[in-house]
Design an enzyme around this catalytic site. Structure first.
Site, PDB file in Angstrom:
ATOM      1  N   GLU A  33       2.833   5.848  -0.945  1.00  0.00           N
ATOM      2  CA  GLU A  33       3.624   6.125  -2.143  1.00  0.00           C
ATOM      3  C   GLU A  33       3.091   5.427  -3.389  1.00  0.00           C
ATOM      4  OE1 GLU A  33       4.885   5.374   0.797  1.00  0.00           O
ATOM      5  OE2 GLU A  33       6.445   6.830   1.325  1.00  0.00           O
ATOM      6  N   PHE A  60      20.498   2.794   7.377  1.00  0.00           N
ATOM      7  CA  PHE A  60      19.076   2.959   7.708  1.00  0.00           C
ATOM      8  C   PHE A  60      18.286   3.371   6.453  1.00  0.00           C
ATOM      9  CE2 PHE A  60      15.592   5.786   9.205  1.00  0.00           C
ATOM     10  CZ  PHE A  60      14.802   4.768   9.743  1.00  0.00           C
ATOM     11  N   GLN A  61      17.233   2.660   6.183  1.00  0.00           N
ATOM     12  CA  GLN A  61      16.358   2.906   5.032  1.00  0.00           C
ATOM     13  C   GLN A  61      17.098   2.862   3.698  1.00  0.00           C
ATOM     14  OE1 GLN A  61      13.825   6.341   5.979  1.00  0.00           O
ATOM     15  NE2 GLN A  61      12.392   4.906   6.908  1.00  0.00           N
ATOM     16  N   LYS A  97      21.285  11.439  -0.458  1.00  0.00           N
ATOM     17  CA  LYS A  97      20.970  12.643   0.308  1.00  0.00           C
ATOM     18  C   LYS A  97      22.053  13.715   0.189  1.00  0.00           C
ATOM     19  CE  LYS A  97      19.164  14.237   4.680  1.00  0.00           C
ATOM     20  NZ  LYS A  97      18.693  13.903   6.034  1.00  0.00           N
ATOM     21  N   MET A 103     -14.131 -11.171 -10.395  1.00  0.00           N
ATOM     22  CA  MET A 103     -13.359 -11.764 -11.479  1.00  0.00           C
ATOM     23  C   MET A 103     -12.750 -13.102 -11.052  1.00  0.00           C
ATOM     24  SD  MET A 103     -12.564 -11.572 -14.542  1.00  0.00           S
ATOM     25  CE  MET A 103     -12.714  -9.975 -15.328  1.00  0.00           C
TER      26      MET A 103
END
Ligand SMILES: Cc1cc2nc3c(=O)[nH]c(=O)nc-3n(C[C@H](O)[C@H](O)[C@H](O)COP(=O)(O)OP(=O)(O)OC[C@H]3O[C@@H](n4cnc5c(N)ncnc54)[C@H](O)[C@@H]3O)c2cc1C
Ligand SMILES: Cc1ncc(C[n+]2csc(CCOP(=O)(O)OP(=O)(O)O)c2C)c(N)n1
Ligand SMILES: [Mg+2]
Lengths: 163, 578
Positions: B50, B112-113, B162, B479
């Site tokens: 993602e 959940f999630q 949802k 760097m």
């Protein structure tokens, strides 16, 4: 210097945490914060007391103005204004002290709004320093608890903070 | 028209003219993905992580000016997107991130999630929304696009539970044509009195400089900037984010300023008497030590965000407004003026600047037997005729790209400046290539950065985005190593990896072409070969000089006048200047 920032904000879930989050994320201090809906239920009015140099206060007001939920704000410290804070103090009383405490509350224009055999709840409004003075005048050992609303305020004159 | 919440979201995207949706599915967005399945207008780009969806969408926005759009699921999908959201936020990039959320009935129950996406992203978005009613979707989407793309742009998150996208609940759909928000009205025109003040200052300046930045790119004001700069004949320097807004090949451009800016830019700033700052935010990588910043200058600052003005450096003439409109106002007023900037003063000023220029602060060892990263970028410029889109990761390679690829057009240089996000470059290149399929797109990266989103090589194959990866492989987090060399007596703590993958094989495993380049003379042919393969992604693993540093450098805590330069190649000295 102490500043009182008065804010009109959309009355939406999470709006308060946007303001509080901004202060903690940018390291500004909040001395007090009060918030409640206005006569227009879609708007809340928030009063926030903070301290900082002019530069910091300028950044604070700019950053607040950037929050999408904030409709308008003013820094009351920049105008002549009235400010009031509400305090409730619960004190222990005994036979000997009851009169004395009542008199003291009267002098400060406090009201006793709850009485039991051995306690009072005193309600008092005023500028914050007056409330400080009252607390200082009470015997520390007699104070059971205090609660203060934090200051709220309005600018003087006919102008106001509205849409 | 009656639609379900899921269909409404997709229909809103169509009504906004969204071309690409970068995303990754999961439980909370399954209804949405089903709505996507039934249409072809909005093309979904399936990434492999993602974070990459956000970078690709972000870069699409940087390359086109149109908002990038992302779709992720709740919980881990949403948290994976946060780095990319913060990246876009720091660089003021318009982006819409739609995240799934657990059903409204279970929000707050550690379902959940479930994560509090609105809470997590609050400090790194321009605004965010939680949609609690299917009837609110269309208006919320409209608001999100409006807020993200106007004023100072930025990412907006829309968190959608949802149940709000339930295919069985149909409601009437109408996309609002216009939206007004009483609490949000971005500035447009600059105040005429301030503009007059600015013009007076500019016309009386003896040692002026224009310091311009990302705001000119975001505000599409390159043309106006060019016109103003040319008509005044002032020197112009640009920030890392501004590169390309003013053509780098023009003689009035004196290079980037700041930590790795040119000697002439930083000294011009330091010695200037009037600074016209345009769409910049006086970042600490630009200003160096604040107490020593431009001690003689009166500063004019044009910015759409009042909070950018006098945030770190107090300015004398603030102009709040959109850069394109304000520059137009200035040009008009300038045309009405009889007075012109003093020719003599400007001549004297330019001759000092040319002297600073003559030390050639970017010069490097051209006779080395090792491949110099600077030389690779110069040849990349040649091979692409200066007309490529260049994305980059973060590190030395990023600075070399900024210094050695002169950008003549805006939106060509795509990098993460404010957050400095390693892993940005590869997904960004995919986003840019989708936006400009005919253009050459190269990702300049390092062997450490590229490994942070390397999985996107797979996405590049799926969508046939033929990009060229220029891996300046110095076997160091260069760097970091450079800072350790300068400030920690070369104790290279954890700034190299004992194991580095075989990038050629890796590229091949992902279905692409891999080429290793080990000799200076092989660089150009390899680049030519890579760009000749129009329809292939090519991974050039170029083994560069491990010890190369980026110069000039203003070490932290120092001022513009205290740059560390490379005088003879490889020997840095500290040069204090009168
Ligand atoms: C390793 C590394 C090294 C770096 N070294 C340097 C360096 O040497 N030099 C350097 O310059 N940077 C350097 N950076 C980048 C630096 O961190 C900042 O990201 C950059 O300097 C900011 O650029 P900017 O001032 O143009 O502002 P941006 O972040 O591009 O912000 C744009 C400004 O324009 C305003 N704006 C937006 N839209 C409009 C509009 N329509 N009208 C008017 N104003 C608008 C915004 O409000 C904002 O103030 C480095 C980054 C990294 C990762
Ligand atoms: C996600 C992330 N983690 C850590 C850093 C700190 N950091 C900045 S540059 C750099 C090294 C980059 O190494 P490489 O990609 O090989 O580039 P080089 O400097 O060698 O060109 C690191 C670790 C960062 N910018 N981003
Ligand atoms: Mg490296």
């Amino acid at each position: 210097m102490r500043h009182i920032i008065s804010i009109l904000i959309e009355n939406e879930a999470g709006a308060l945490s946007r303001v509080a989050g901004l202060f903690s994320a940018r390291g500004y201090n909040i001395e007090s914060l009060t918030v409640a809906p206005t006569e227009d239920p879609s708007l809340s009015r928030m009063t926030l007391v903070t301290r900082g140099t002019d530069d910091i206060i300028e950044q604070i007001t700019k950053q607040l103005n950037k929050l999408i939920d904030i409709v308008k704000l003013i820094d009351l410290a920049e105008t002549t204004h009235v400010e009031r804070e509400l305090m409730l103090v619960k004190v222990k009383t005994c036979k000997e002290s009851r009169e004395e405490i009542k008199r003291l509350a009267d002098i400060f224009r406090g009201k006793i709004i709850d009485v039991t055999n051995n306690s009072y709840v005193i309600e008092m409004t005023g500028p914050s320093d007056k409330l400080d003075a009252f607390v200082a005048a009470l015997d520390e050992n007699n104070i059971i608890e205090t609660v203060r609303s934090g200051p709220t305020g309005l600018s003087r004159g006919e102008k106001g903070l509205h849409l | 028209m009656e639609l379900s919440g899921g269909q409404i979201v997709v229909q809103c995207l169509k009504d906004e003219g969204v071309e690409y949706l970068f995303g990754y599915p999961g439980g909370a967005v399954l209804h949405l993905y089903d709505a996507i399945f039934h249409q072809e207008e909005v093309k979904h780009i399936l990434v492999r992580h993602e974070q990459a969806a956000t970078h690709a969408a972000d870069a699409y926005a940087r390359a086109t000016g149109k908002p990038g759009v992302v779709l992720v699921t709740s919980g881990p999908g949403a948290t994976n997107a946060v780095t990319g959201i913060a990246t876009a936020y720091m660089d003021s990039i318009p982006m819409i991130v739609i995240s799934g959320q657990v059903p409204t009935a279970v929000i707050g129950s550690d379902a959940f999630q479930e994560v509090d996406m609105v809470g997590i992203t609050r400090p790194c978005v321009k605004h965010n929304f939680l949609v609690k009613d299917v009837n609110d979707i269309a208006e919320t989407m409209k608001k999100a696009f409006y807020v993200a793309t106007t004023g100072r742009p930025g990412p907006v998150v829309i968190d959608i539970p949802k149940d709000i996208t339930d295919p069985n609940i149909l409601v009437p759909y109408k996309y609002p044509k216009k939206i007004k928000m009483r609490s949000y009205s971005p500035a447009t025109k600059g105040h005429p009195r301030q503009i007059k003040k600015a013009i007076d200052l500019l016309l009386n300046a003896k040692r002026p400089v224009i310091y311009s930045g990302g705001g000119v790119v975001l505000g599409e004001a390159s043309e106006e900037l060019r016109e103003l700069t040319r008509s005044l004949n002032f020197p112009i320097t640009q920030t890392l984010m501004g590169l390309g807004a003013y053509p780098a090949s023009d003689k009035q451009f004196i290079g980037m300023l700041g930590m790795h800016g040119t000697y002439e830019s930083n000294l011009t700033m330091h010695e200037s008497d009037v600074i016209l700052a345009i769409g910049v935010r006086f970042d600490d990588r630009v200003t160096g030590k604040l107490a020593e910043f431009c001690p003689h200058a009166t500063i004019i600052h044009i910015d759409i965000d009042p909070a950018s003005i006098s945030k770190t450096v107090k300015v004398d003439v603030p102009i709040v407004g959109d850069v394109k409109i304000v520059l137009k106002q200035m040009l008009e007023l300038l045309k009405e003026q009889k007075k012109k900037p003093s020719k003599n003063a400007l001549e004297a000023w330019w001759s000092r600047i040319d002297q600073w220029r003559s030390i050639n602060c970017l010069e490097f060892d051209r006779d080395s037997e090792l491949i110099k990263p600077q030389a690779v970028i110069e040849q990349l410029h040649e091979v692409t005729k200066g007309d490529a889109f260049i994305t980059s990761d973060v590190g030395q390679h990023q600075m070399f790209a900024a210094q050695f690829y002169p950008f003549d057009k805006p939106r060509r240089w795509i990098n993460s400046g404010g957050l400095g996000t390693m892993g940005f470059g590869l997904p960004a290149a995919i986003g840019v290539k989708l936006a400009h399929p005919e253009a050459d797109v190269a990702c300049v990266t390092g062997e450490a950065s590229i490994q942070m989103c390397i999985q996107e090589l797979s996405t590049a194959l799926q969508y046939n985005t033929a990009i060229k990866i220029i891996n300046l492989n110095n076997r160091y987090m260069g760097m970091v190593r450079q800072w350790q060399e300068f400030s920690y007596e070369s104790r290279y703590s954890q700034s190299y990896m004992d194991t580095i993958p075989d990038f050629v094989k890796l590229a091949e495993a992902y279905g692409h072409v891999g080429i290793r380049v080990e000799k200076p003379e092989d660089v150009k042919p390899a680049l030519e070969k890579a760009f000749a393969m129009k329809d292939r992604t090519v991974f050039l693993d170029i083994l560069t000089d491990r010890t190369e540093n980026v110069y000039p450098m203003i070490e932290s805590g120092k001022g513009h006048q205290e740059m560390t330069l490379r005088v003879a190649p490889g020997t840095p000295i500290n040069r204090e200047l009168a």
